[in-house]
Design an enzyme around this catalytic site. Structure first.
Site, PDB file in Angstrom:
ATOM      1  CG  HIS A 180      -1.965  -1.077   1.193  1.00 26.61           C
ATOM      2  ND1 HIS A 180      -3.156  -0.960   0.515  1.00 26.61           N
ATOM      3  CD2 HIS A 180      -1.967  -2.310   1.749  1.00 26.61           C
ATOM      4  CE1 HIS A 180      -3.862  -2.080   0.673  1.00 26.61           C
ATOM      5  NE2 HIS A 180      -3.163  -2.912   1.407  1.00 26.61           N
ATOM      6  CG  ASP A 211      -3.254  -3.900   5.158  1.00 20.67           C
ATOM      7  OD1 ASP A 211      -2.289  -3.127   5.220  1.00 20.67           O
ATOM      8  OD2 ASP A 211      -4.317  -3.624   4.603  1.00 20.67           O
ATOM      9  CD  GLU A 212      -5.707  -5.930   1.497  1.00 21.40           C
ATOM     10  OE1 GLU A 212      -6.745  -6.505   1.176  1.00 21.40           O
ATOM     11  OE2 GLU A 212      -5.523  -4.712   1.343  1.00 21.40           O
ATOM     12  CB  VAL A 213       2.674  -7.773   1.850  1.00 20.35           C
ATOM     13  CG1 VAL A 213       3.949  -7.518   1.079  1.00 20.35           C
ATOM     14  CG2 VAL A 213       2.566  -6.845   3.044  1.00 20.35           C
ATOM     15  CD  GLU A 269      -3.149  -8.978   6.446  1.00 23.24           C
ATOM     16  OE1 GLU A 269      -3.403  -8.379   7.517  1.00 23.24           O
ATOM     17  OE2 GLU A 269      -3.715  -8.726   5.369  1.00 23.24           O
TER      18      GLU A 269
END
Ligand SMILES: *[C@@H]1O[C@H](CO)[C@@H](O)[C@H](O)[C@H]1NC(C)=O
Ligand SMILES: *[C@@H]1O[C@H](CO)[C@@H](O)[C@H](O)[C@H]1NC(C)=O
Length: 571
Positions: free
Chosen positions: A306, A366-368, A420
């Protein structure tokens, strides 16, 4: 919507309730609610009820007093008069208590009026209440900044048996006084039957929150949010006794934070420099606006994913993605293999630590997306050499290098990360708080169980993503959540610090933020403040109806939560 779609929607909802066995109460369950089969609003509003519901509330029979706005004052004792937080609150709560005060109200009031004389025949009538005493028990109760362990408990007495015909707000701490002010302002309601004066019923309230972290997360990267809207949201948070503004300030699309050390980051990374940015002065003002309302401002600079917008003003942070042996021109998350990255982060977060006074910083995590890292031969070489060829460990490597940087900041003693970081089994300090955002009820309950079993503290937002919308009364879905409904010992339950309503910004701008969030976030506010047994949806519905109109009346564009209805104020 066509009738058959409504029918389908109702059927699906009923099916969902049957399958999931939620006890939403009659209000939510029956088709009667959808079609009450009578004229008038679907939900009748309460009068002078408090949202969120206080812990203990004891009415003194049916006794009541009237309140005349022109003749009413808040009386501060010596400790509260010396406290800036309370001085600041007096005017704010005066306006909140009497939102429709007009010259007409004042003129029309005359103690010789026959209706007023007639009131004296009513044994429940206790006269006109002309003041509320503000009593802060200790001088030390005036702290500078709100914090995770702040003391918000308070007492409100209005014509209580041991102090008839007087009213007071009593607390040890200014934060408690602020919450008591809000409660008092909600107990007073417009009484048309009494010539436009206000009424307050006799009651004794002892109140304190169930959980200490009660937040709202706003995303100012996907759409730039104006300062005015951030202020409005802070006002509404205070009206709902929420105390943490989690500010997801940067993300892929834009970097609106105007850094002192790295001005190029917003000059090049914001949608527009100068107009679509938060200057240091803006941020100071927002923190101050929140502080005097007893609200913490916790910044989140989400990394290592992000972060596309960071690169524009600070080239070299992101990993180069490859196609075969050549870079393909696109960029991925941060490149954790570069020492220069950590040099930058050390300087950057040192600045953030001085700009935001809160003890906690949210570090994202998050969300890597690992595809880009995997395509990059330099990164894979590093992984082979240092991490035993396990690409999964690269994210942990990054987080474990970032955490000490934050932990060493003089003002910080904690950080919050998305779940995460826990799922990847990164080594974190034992005072880290893990924010759970994924999955349905079983998923998040299991996750809370796992996190607390390792001794870490947990924060919940999975069931409270308010950017998602439905046609109908969806606040009940947020309301019926019981966060402690997970397996675990009492000690584990104590590690649950609270929750947050999140509103992501892909389709939310300054235009629709307030109506989309409120009063739906009020459901989360009551869940996190009130005792566990406060869960009757029918009772909540009529109080929420009143609260919705109250917020509207105070000047905020909140949407209707309960279907057909009306408020005294016209918009
Ligand atoms: C900011 O960007 C300009 C080019 O637009 C560059 O000349 C300057 O050196 C940059 N400043 C810093 C501090 O990197
Ligand atoms: C973390 O560990 C330290 C040192 O062992 C201990 O004093 C502290 O109470 C622990 N904190 C939490 C939240 O477990």
């Amino acid at each position: 919507m066509e009738a058959r779609w409504i029918w389908l929607w109702v059927t699906l909802c009923s099916f969902w309730i049957v399958v999931h066995g939620d006890s939403g109460g009659d209000f939510f369950k029956t088709s009667e609610y959808i079609h009450p089969g009578r004229p008038g609003p679907w939900v009748q509003s309460s009068r002078g009820q408090v949202w969120p519901q206080p812990k203990l509330s004891r009415p003194n029979g049916k006794r009541y007093s009237l309140v005349h706005p022109e003749k009413f004052t808040f009386q501060l004792d010596a400790n509260s008069a010396a406290c800036d937080l309370i001085q600041n609150a007096v005017n704010r709560f005066y306006v909140r208590t009497f939102p429709r005060r007009t010259a007409k109200t004042a003129q029309s009031f005359n103690t010789n009026h026959p209706w007023f004389q007639a009131l004296h025949q009513d044994p429940n009538f206790q006269g006109v209440l002309d003041s509320v005493q503000i009593v802060m028990n200790t001088k030390k109760g005036c702290e500078k900044y709100p914090h995770l362990d702040m003391d918000e408990h308070y007492e409100v007495k209005i014509d209580a048996p041991d102090s008839p015909k007087t009213a007071s707000i009593i607390a040890f701490n200014a934060w408690g006084i602020l919450r008591g002010f809000e409660t008092f302002s909600q107990l007073v309601y417009g009484a048309e039957e009494h010539g436009g004066l206000y009424q307050v019923n006799s009651v004794q309230i002892m109140d304190q929150p169930r959980f200490s972290h009660r937040g709202v997360m706003l995303d100012s990267s996907r759409h730039f949010l104006s300062k005015r809207v951030i202020y409005d949201n802070l006002d509404l948070m205070e009206m709902n006794k929420m105390n943490v503004f989690h500010w997801h300030i940067s993300d892929d699309p834009a970097f609106p934070y105007e850094s002192l050390r790295f001005p190029n980051m917003s000059l090049k990374g914001a949608y527009r420099p100068y107009t679509h940015v938060y200057s240091q002065e803006d941020i100071r003002e927002i923190i101050e606006y929140a502080r005097i309302r007893g609200i913490r401002v916790m910044p989140e600079f989400d990394t290592p994913g992000h972060t596309q917008s960071w690169e524009l003003g600070q080239p070299g942070l992101l990993a180069k993605c490859y196609r075969g042996s050549q870079p393909d021109g696109t960029l991925g998350p941060f490149d954790p293999t570069k020492d220069s990255l950590y040099d930058f982060l050390e300087v950057f977060f040192k600045e953030i630590g001085t700009v935001f006074p809160d003890n906690f910083m949210h570090l994202g995590g998050d969300e890597v997306d690992k595809m880009c890292w995997q395509s990059n031969p330099h990164i894979m070489e590093f992984v082979k050499k240092n991490l035993g060829g396990n690409l999964g460990k690269l994210e942990s490597y990054y987080i474990e290098k970032l955490l000490p940087i934050i932990a060493d900041l003089p003002t910080k003693n904690g950080y919050i990360v998305w779940q995460e970081v826990f799922d990847n089994k990164d080594k974190v300090k034992n005072d880290t708080i893990i924010q759970v955002w994924k999955g349905g009820p079983n998923d998040w309950a299991n996750k809370l169980q796992q996190i607390t079993s390792t001794g870490l503290r947990a924060l919940l937002s999975a069931p409270w993503y308010l950017n998602y919308i439905n046609y109908g009364s969806d606040w009940t879905n947020y309301y019926i959540i019981e966060p402690l409904n997970f397996e675990g010992t009492q000690a584990q339950k104590k590690l649950f610090v609270g929750g947050e309503a999140c509103i992501w910004g892909e389709f939310v701008s300054s235009v629709n933020l307030i109506p989309r969030l409120w009063p739906r976030a009020s459901a989360v506010a009551e869940r996190l403040w009130s005792p566990e047994h406060v869960k009757d949806v029918n009772d909540a519905a009529s109080r929420l109806q009143e609260h919705e109109c109250r917020m509207l009346q105070r000047g905020y564009p909140v949407e209707p939560a309960n279907g057909p209805s009306f408020c005294d104020v016209a918009w």
